[in-house]
Scaffold this motif. Structure first.
Motif, PDB file in Angstrom:
ATOM      1  N   HIS A 138       4.606   1.290 -11.498  1.00  0.00           N
ATOM      2  CA  HIS A 138       4.980   2.687 -11.246  1.00  0.00           C
ATOM      3  C   HIS A 138       4.449   3.162  -9.894  1.00  0.00           C
ATOM      4  O   HIS A 138       4.811   4.244  -9.434  1.00  0.00           O
ATOM      5  CB  HIS A 138       4.466   3.589 -12.369  1.00  0.00           C
ATOM      6  N   ASN A 139       3.607   2.349  -9.283  1.00  0.00           N
ATOM      7  CA  ASN A 139       3.157   2.627  -7.924  1.00  0.00           C
ATOM      8  C   ASN A 139       4.265   2.302  -6.922  1.00  0.00           C
ATOM      9  O   ASN A 139       5.158   1.497  -7.206  1.00  0.00           O
ATOM     10  CB  ASN A 139       1.924   1.786  -7.602  1.00  0.00           C
ATOM     11  N   PRO A 140       4.199   2.891  -5.726  1.00  0.00           N
ATOM     12  CA  PRO A 140       5.124   2.493  -4.671  1.00  0.00           C
ATOM     13  C   PRO A 140       4.803   1.086  -4.194  1.00  0.00           C
ATOM     14  O   PRO A 140       3.745   0.545  -4.530  1.00  0.00           O
ATOM     15  CB  PRO A 140       4.858   3.535  -3.576  1.00  0.00           C
ATOM     16  N   PRO A 141       5.690   0.449  -3.418  1.00  0.00           N
ATOM     17  CA  PRO A 141       5.369  -0.861  -2.853  1.00  0.00           C
ATOM     18  C   PRO A 141       4.008  -0.843  -2.173  1.00  0.00           C
ATOM     19  O   PRO A 141       3.558   0.192  -1.665  1.00  0.00           O
ATOM     20  CB  PRO A 141       6.504  -1.096  -1.857  1.00  0.00           C
ATOM     21  N   VAL A 142       3.357  -2.003  -2.151  1.00  0.00           N
ATOM     22  CA  VAL A 142       1.939  -2.038  -1.806  1.00  0.00           C
ATOM     23  C   VAL A 142       1.665  -1.533  -0.389  1.00  0.00           C
ATOM     24  O   VAL A 142       0.611  -0.940  -0.134  1.00  0.00           O
ATOM     25  CB  VAL A 142       1.365  -3.457  -2.007  1.00  0.00           C
ATOM     26  N   GLY A 143       2.607  -1.721   0.556  1.00  0.00           N
ATOM     27  CA  GLY A 143       2.383  -1.202   1.905  1.00  0.00           C
ATOM     28  C   GLY A 143       2.268   0.312   1.902  1.00  0.00           C
ATOM     29  O   GLY A 143       1.407   0.900   2.573  1.00  0.00           O
ATOM     30  N   VAL A 144       3.136   0.969   1.138  1.00  0.00           N
ATOM     31  CA  VAL A 144       3.082   2.436   1.009  1.00  0.00           C
ATOM     32  C   VAL A 144       1.833   2.840   0.245  1.00  0.00           C
ATOM     33  O   VAL A 144       1.142   3.803   0.610  1.00  0.00           O
ATOM     34  CB  VAL A 144       4.346   2.955   0.313  1.00  0.00           C
ATOM     35  N   LEU A 145       1.534   2.109  -0.824  1.00  0.00           N
ATOM     36  CA  LEU A 145       0.337   2.423  -1.614  1.00  0.00           C
ATOM     37  C   LEU A 145      -0.917   2.328  -0.758  1.00  0.00           C
ATOM     38  O   LEU A 145      -1.816   3.173  -0.848  1.00  0.00           O
ATOM     39  CB  LEU A 145       0.244   1.468  -2.802  1.00  0.00           C
ATOM     40  N   ARG A 146      -0.969   1.305   0.084  1.00  0.00           N
ATOM     41  CA  ARG A 146      -2.151   1.136   0.939  1.00  0.00           C
ATOM     42  C   ARG A 146      -2.340   2.352   1.837  1.00  0.00           C
ATOM     43  O   ARG A 146      -3.464   2.825   2.038  1.00  0.00           O
ATOM     44  CB  ARG A 146      -2.008  -0.148   1.757  1.00  0.00           C
ATOM     45  N   GLU A 147      -1.249   2.866   2.391  1.00  0.00           N
ATOM     46  CA  GLU A 147      -1.343   4.053   3.246  1.00  0.00           C
ATOM     47  C   GLU A 147      -1.856   5.254   2.462  1.00  0.00           C
ATOM     48  O   GLU A 147      -2.714   6.008   2.935  1.00  0.00           O
ATOM     49  CB  GLU A 147       0.024   4.372   3.836  1.00  0.00           C
ATOM     50  N   ARG A 148      -1.328   5.447   1.264  1.00  0.00           N
ATOM     51  CA  ARG A 148      -1.723   6.623   0.488  1.00  0.00           C
ATOM     52  C   ARG A 148      -3.169   6.521   0.016  1.00  0.00           C
ATOM     53  O   ARG A 148      -3.892   7.527  -0.014  1.00  0.00           O
ATOM     54  CB  ARG A 148      -0.760   6.802  -0.678  1.00  0.00           C
ATOM     55  N   LEU A 149      -3.597   5.323  -0.342  1.00  0.00           N
ATOM     56  CA  LEU A 149      -4.996   5.152  -0.731  1.00  0.00           C
ATOM     57  C   LEU A 149      -5.928   5.308   0.463  1.00  0.00           C
ATOM     58  O   LEU A 149      -7.036   5.839   0.335  1.00  0.00           O
ATOM     59  CB  LEU A 149      -5.199   3.784  -1.378  1.00  0.00           C
ATOM     60  N   ARG A 150      -5.486   4.835   1.634  1.00  0.00           N
ATOM     61  CA  ARG A 150      -6.313   4.970   2.831  1.00  0.00           C
ATOM     62  C   ARG A 150      -6.634   6.430   3.102  1.00  0.00           C
ATOM     63  O   ARG A 150      -7.741   6.775   3.505  1.00  0.00           O
ATOM     64  CB  ARG A 150      -5.592   4.366   4.036  1.00  0.00           C
ATOM     65  N   ASP A 151      -5.678   7.318   2.862  1.00  0.00           N
ATOM     66  CA  ASP A 151      -5.915   8.749   3.066  1.00  0.00           C
ATOM     67  C   ASP A 151      -6.991   9.287   2.132  1.00  0.00           C
ATOM     68  O   ASP A 151      -7.567  10.352   2.393  1.00  0.00           O
ATOM     69  CB  ASP A 151      -4.616   9.524   2.859  1.00  0.00           C
ATOM     70  N   LEU A 152      -7.256   8.552   1.040  1.00  0.00           N
ATOM     71  CA  LEU A 152      -8.285   8.960   0.084  1.00  0.00           C
ATOM     72  C   LEU A 152      -9.599   8.213   0.299  1.00  0.00           C
ATOM     73  O   LEU A 152     -10.541   8.358  -0.477  1.00  0.00           O
ATOM     74  CB  LEU A 152      -7.794   8.695  -1.349  1.00  0.00           C
ATOM     75  N   GLY A 153      -9.662   7.392   1.358  1.00  0.00           N
ATOM     76  CA  GLY A 153     -10.854   6.589   1.599  1.00  0.00           C
ATOM     77  C   GLY A 153     -10.963   5.421   0.646  1.00  0.00           C
ATOM     78  O   GLY A 153     -12.075   4.981   0.310  1.00  0.00           O
ATOM     79  N   ALA A 154      -9.813   4.888   0.218  1.00  0.00           N
ATOM     80  CA  ALA A 154      -9.796   3.796  -0.752  1.00  0.00           C
ATOM     81  C   ALA A 154      -8.795   2.744  -0.305  1.00  0.00           C
ATOM     82  O   ALA A 154      -8.112   2.890   0.706  1.00  0.00           O
ATOM     83  CB  ALA A 154      -9.447   4.329  -2.143  1.00  0.00           C
ATOM     84  N   ARG A 155      -8.705   1.674  -1.087  1.00  0.00           N
ATOM     85  CA  ARG A 155      -7.765   0.588  -0.784  1.00  0.00           C
ATOM     86  C   ARG A 155      -7.396  -0.113  -2.075  1.00  0.00           C
ATOM     87  O   ARG A 155      -8.144  -0.056  -3.068  1.00  0.00           O
ATOM     88  CB  ARG A 155      -8.398  -0.420   0.178  1.00  0.00           C
ATOM     89  N   PRO A 156      -6.251  -0.810  -2.108  1.00  0.00           N
ATOM     90  CA  PRO A 156      -5.934  -1.604  -3.294  1.00  0.00           C
ATOM     91  C   PRO A 156      -6.707  -2.905  -3.303  1.00  0.00           C
ATOM     92  O   PRO A 156      -6.903  -3.535  -2.255  1.00  0.00           O
ATOM     93  CB  PRO A 156      -4.421  -1.867  -3.144  1.00  0.00           C
ATOM     94  N   GLY A 157      -7.191  -3.313  -4.466  1.00  0.00           N
ATOM     95  CA  GLY A 157      -7.798  -4.625  -4.582  1.00  0.00           C
ATOM     96  C   GLY A 157      -6.737  -5.706  -4.597  1.00  0.00           C
ATOM     97  O   GLY A 157      -5.555  -5.441  -4.788  1.00  0.00           O
ATOM     98  N   ARG A 158      -7.172  -6.960  -4.382  1.00  0.00           N
ATOM     99  CA  ARG A 158      -6.277  -8.114  -4.422  1.00  0.00           C
ATOM    100  C   ARG A 158      -6.837  -9.152  -5.371  1.00  0.00           C
ATOM    101  O   ARG A 158      -8.049  -9.397  -5.382  1.00  0.00           O
ATOM    102  CB  ARG A 158      -6.122  -8.759  -3.042  1.00  0.00           C
TER     103      ARG A 158
END
Length: 443
Positions: free
Chosen positions: A239-259
């Motif tokens: 339900h998340n956006p594609p990971v490139g978009v998700l990474r941008e949105r998390l970056r704005d929160l001071g976070a990142r997706p794990g791998r």
């Protein structure tokens, strides 16, 4: 404290095996597959133990043979697969195991444990503090339940080196007074679930992006998250956006997706290394750039250095620059090892074929065949690649699949680059081979 992320996906993983949505299609195209969320700490402590965890450990080169303690958050199947206890019992001399978690979760495990299996049960509730091997553990509440309130918890873990992490999956947004338990914690890492993207309407027992933002802000507000905290989003679903978009949105929160397969050495700065190789025009550079999509502060190393008086090369360089974000910094430098050692932001090295050619030029080794100085440069590069303190992607050419080169210099280059590629791949966390624009994950 060393943390290996065995999985970073939701209960159905990401991509969902039955789904053709844009998010799942993007993940398949990238070969970016996430298993159910679980982690291995210091090779001795497991955080959750769902059905994907043993297979994920094997795929990522981790062993569960030394695991002596398992912290179970709750009894949902993606966090607890009790049948794995039976498979473990088939190994002679595997040692004792302590299962720690809510009483209801432990009861699910009991039928799978033989009388002489050496498994002991430690029930806990929110508010408990327990010594688990070499780690100190505080049990925190979760806004989540299997059947009733209190049958799901979260964990605050401190290692023997004083490093501290928060394992916060599964949970919805905490009530305000729950944050008192982590006031001033200054976690080194926070693993916080982010299951539903923009679909928070699906459950109040999980976080989407708005709830994730609320939790991170509140954790910052009480000093649990500070500037140095690595905030890692886990339990990620389609339900998340594609990971490139998700990474941008998390970056704005001071976070990142794990791998999946990512290794974090808390207290030490060790980045993830991805090695991308393939033939000419196979899509290597474009794929490597996509791995860092949404990251603003990338250092792009044109590893062959500048080439004066070569219009064709200049055109190629310009085309590459046009498709890269304007915020990236380009460095034309063959001293790649120095760049890697001093890096403070993610690095993309493109490519090792041009780097090696430049080093052979530098040492006038084409005709002489004297390679000691070149190989010394290679060893220096490999050492820097292994110890680079930030995430780094390196691109190289695969030149050994065609006919034997007609010239001595061609054979020299083929052999030396083949050796370099093998050594880089051996020290990489992930190896990708590009074929006709398609990524094949080798390891």
């Amino acid at each position: 404290m060393k943390v290996t992320l065995l999985g970073t996906g939701a209960a159905d993983g990401w991509p969902n095996a039955f789904c053709r949505c844009d998010s799942c299609s993007d993940a398949r195209r990238r070969h970016d597959f996430r298993a159910q969320t679980a982690a291995l700490v210091d090779n001795a402590l497991m955080l959750d133990f769902g059905s994907d965890a043993p297979g994920s450990a094997v795929r990522h080169g981790a062993s569960l043979a030394d695991v002596r303690h398992v912290l179970i958050t709750h009894a949902h199947a993606d966090h607890l697969a009790p049948q794995s206890l039976l498979f473990r019992s088939w190994v002679d001399g595997v040692g004792e195991l302590e299962l720690i978690g809510p009483a209801d979760a432990l009861d699910v495990c009991r039928p799978w444990v033989g009388p002489d299996a050496g498994v002991r049960f430690t029930p806990v509730v929110a508010g408990d503090q327990v010594r688990v091997g070499d780690h100190d553990v505080r049990v925190l509440p979760a806004r989540h339940q299997v059947f009733r309130d209190g049958d799901a918890v979260l964990y605050d873990v401190t290692g023997p080196d004083g490093m501290r992490l928060l394992w916060a999956t599964d949970t919805g947004v905490w009530p305000d007074d729950w944050f008192d338990a982590v006031t001033g914690a200054e976690f080194d890492a926070v693993f916080l679930e982010e299951t539903f993207g923009d679909r928070e309407d699906l459950s109040d027992g999980h976080l989407g992006l708005p709830g994730f933002a609320t939790m991170v802000a509140a954790l910052r507000g009480v000093g649990a998250v500070v500037d140095s905290t690595d905030v890692v989003a886990v339990h990620l679903g389609h339900h998340n956006p594609p990971v490139g978009v998700l990474r941008e949105r998390l970056r704005d929160l001071g976070a990142r997706p794990g791998r999946d397969g990512e290794v974090l050495d808390l207290g030490e700065s060790v980045g993830r290394r991805i090695f991308v190789t393939g033939g000419a025009r196979s899509g290597k550079s474009r794929y490597a750039e996509g791995l860092l999509a949404g990251v603003d502060d990338v250092v792009y190393v044109a590893a062959g250095g500048p080439r004066a008086g070569d219009p064709d090369w200049d055109r190629r360089v310009e085309l590459h620059r046009e498709r890269r974000p304007a915020s990236w910094t380009t460095v034309e430098d063959t001293e790649v090892a120095g760049v890697l050692r001093s890096a403070r932001h993610p690095v993309l090295v493109d490519c090792l074929g041009t780097w090696l050619a430049a080093r052979i030029d530098h040492h006038d080794a084409w005709e002489s065949g004297e390679l000691d100085a070149v190989r010394s440069d290679v060893e220096d590069l490999l050492d820097a690649w292994r110890s680079c303190p930030v995430p780094v992607v390196a691109v190289s050419n695969e030149v050994g699949s065609g006919v034997v080169p007609a010239t001595a210099s061609g054979r020299l280059f083929r052999d030396e680059l083949g050796r370099l590629n093998a050594e880089m791949a051996d020290r990489a966390d992930q190896v990708v081979m590009m074929v006709a624009g398609q990524p094949l994950v080798v390891r």
